[in-house]
Design a protein around this motif. Structure first.
Motif, PDB file in Angstrom:
ATOM      1  N   MET A   1       2.320   1.686  -3.510  1.00  0.00           N
ATOM      2  CA  MET A   1       1.293   2.170  -4.435  1.00  0.00           C
ATOM      3  C   MET A   1       1.015   3.653  -4.203  1.00  0.00           C
ATOM      4  O   MET A   1       0.826   4.413  -5.154  1.00  0.00           O
ATOM      5  CB  MET A   1       0.013   1.339  -4.289  1.00  0.00           C
ATOM      6  CG  MET A   1       0.169  -0.075  -4.811  1.00  0.00           C
ATOM      7  SD  MET A   1      -1.219  -1.169  -4.448  1.00  0.00           S
ATOM      8  CE  MET A   1      -2.610  -0.249  -4.969  1.00  0.00           C
ATOM      9  N   THR A   2       0.991   4.092  -2.954  1.00  0.00           N
ATOM     10  CA  THR A   2       0.751   5.497  -2.629  1.00  0.00           C
ATOM     11  C   THR A   2       1.876   6.373  -3.175  1.00  0.00           C
ATOM     12  O   THR A   2       1.613   7.410  -3.798  1.00  0.00           O
ATOM     13  CB  THR A   2       0.621   5.681  -1.112  1.00  0.00           C
ATOM     14  OG1 THR A   2      -0.459   4.874  -0.635  1.00  0.00           O
ATOM     15  CG2 THR A   2       0.375   7.138  -0.757  1.00  0.00           C
ATOM     16  N   TRP A   3       3.120   5.982  -2.955  1.00  0.00           N
ATOM     17  CA  TRP A   3       4.255   6.763  -3.461  1.00  0.00           C
ATOM     18  C   TRP A   3       4.265   6.817  -4.986  1.00  0.00           C
ATOM     19  O   TRP A   3       4.561   7.868  -5.574  1.00  0.00           O
ATOM     20  CB  TRP A   3       5.572   6.202  -2.936  1.00  0.00           C
ATOM     21  CG  TRP A   3       5.845   6.624  -1.522  1.00  0.00           C
ATOM     22  CD1 TRP A   3       5.815   5.836  -0.416  1.00  0.00           C
ATOM     23  CD2 TRP A   3       6.160   7.940  -1.068  1.00  0.00           C
ATOM     24  NE1 TRP A   3       6.085   6.575   0.696  1.00  0.00           N
ATOM     25  CE2 TRP A   3       6.320   7.875   0.334  1.00  0.00           C
ATOM     26  CE3 TRP A   3       6.326   9.163  -1.698  1.00  0.00           C
ATOM     27  CZ2 TRP A   3       6.631   8.988   1.103  1.00  0.00           C
ATOM     28  CZ3 TRP A   3       6.653  10.271  -0.921  1.00  0.00           C
ATOM     29  CH2 TRP A   3       6.797  10.175   0.455  1.00  0.00           C
TER      30      TRP A   3
ATOM     31  N   GLY B   1       1.608   6.590  -6.910  1.00  0.00           N
ATOM     32  CA  GLY B   1       0.499   7.482  -7.267  1.00  0.00           C
ATOM     33  C   GLY B   1       0.892   8.943  -7.112  1.00  0.00           C
ATOM     34  O   GLY B   1       0.590   9.775  -7.976  1.00  0.00           O
ATOM     35  N   LEU B   2       1.570   9.285  -6.020  1.00  0.00           N
ATOM     36  CA  LEU B   2       2.023  10.651  -5.810  1.00  0.00           C
ATOM     37  C   LEU B   2       3.038  11.072  -6.871  1.00  0.00           C
ATOM     38  O   LEU B   2       3.008  12.210  -7.354  1.00  0.00           O
ATOM     39  CB  LEU B   2       2.625  10.810  -4.420  1.00  0.00           C
ATOM     40  CG  LEU B   2       1.638  10.785  -3.257  1.00  0.00           C
ATOM     41  CD1 LEU B   2       2.386  10.738  -1.929  1.00  0.00           C
ATOM     42  CD2 LEU B   2       0.707  11.975  -3.314  1.00  0.00           C
TER      43      LEU B   2
ATOM     44  N   LEU C   1       0.823  -1.212   0.000  1.00  0.00           N
ATOM     45  CA  LEU C   1       0.000   0.000   0.000  1.00  0.00           C
ATOM     46  C   LEU C   1       0.860   1.265   0.000  1.00  0.00           C
ATOM     47  O   LEU C   1       0.552   2.231  -0.699  1.00  0.00           O
ATOM     48  CB  LEU C   1      -0.942   0.002   1.201  1.00  0.00           C
ATOM     49  CG  LEU C   1      -2.085  -1.005   1.150  1.00  0.00           C
ATOM     50  CD1 LEU C   1      -2.859  -0.991   2.462  1.00  0.00           C
ATOM     51  CD2 LEU C   1      -3.002  -0.726  -0.011  1.00  0.00           C
ATOM     52  N   SER C   2       1.952   1.257   0.763  1.00  0.00           N
ATOM     53  CA  SER C   2       2.853   2.410   0.779  1.00  0.00           C
ATOM     54  C   SER C   2       3.497   2.623  -0.586  1.00  0.00           C
ATOM     55  O   SER C   2       3.584   3.757  -1.076  1.00  0.00           O
ATOM     56  CB  SER C   2       3.948   2.220   1.828  1.00  0.00           C
ATOM     57  OG  SER C   2       3.389   2.222   3.111  1.00  0.00           O
TER      58      SER C   2
END
Length: 91
Positions: free
Chosen positions: A73-75, A77-78, A70-71
Motif C-alpha cells: 500500500m505504501t509503494w 501510494g508513493l 502495508l508495504s
C-alpha cells in the motif's frame, strides 16, 4: 522459513521437533494440514502414522502478511503521488 522432512516409520510415531512453539508455523503431512502437539513444555511435535511420508513445515506468521500488505500500500501510494506530481508539473 520452509523445511521438508522425509519420514519412513514402521509404526505410528511422534516426531519431536527442536523448535519453539511459536504461532505462524504450519505443518503439512503429505499435503494435508496437521496440528502440532506441545512437547517437552515449549517445543512442538507431530503425530506420524506408519509408512512413508513427507512433512513440510512452513513459517507464515500473520505479521509477515500484514507487513507485506502495508508495504505494498505504501509503494502504491508513493507511485500515485509521483504520477500526480509529474502531471501537475507539466501543466
Amino acid at each position: 522459513n520452509h523445511r521438508t522432512v522425509y519420514i519412513d516409520t514402521p509404526e505410528n510415531a511422534i516426531l519431536s521437533l527442536s523448535r519453539v512453539d511459536y504461532s505462524g508455523w504450519e505443518a503439512l503431512l503429505n499435503g494435508q494440514s496437521v496440528e502440532f502437539i506441545r512437547a517437552y513444555g515449549g517445543l512442538t511435535a507431530v503425530e506420524i502414522p506408519a509408512g512413508q511420508h513427507t512433512l513440510e513445515l512452513k513459517f507464515v506468521p500473520l505479521s509477515y502478511t500484514i507487513g507485506g500488505i502495508l508495504s505494498l500500500m505504501t509503494w502504491l501510494g508513493l507511485a500515485i503521488v509521483l504520477v500526480l506530481s509529474i502531471f501537475r508539473g507539466r501543466r
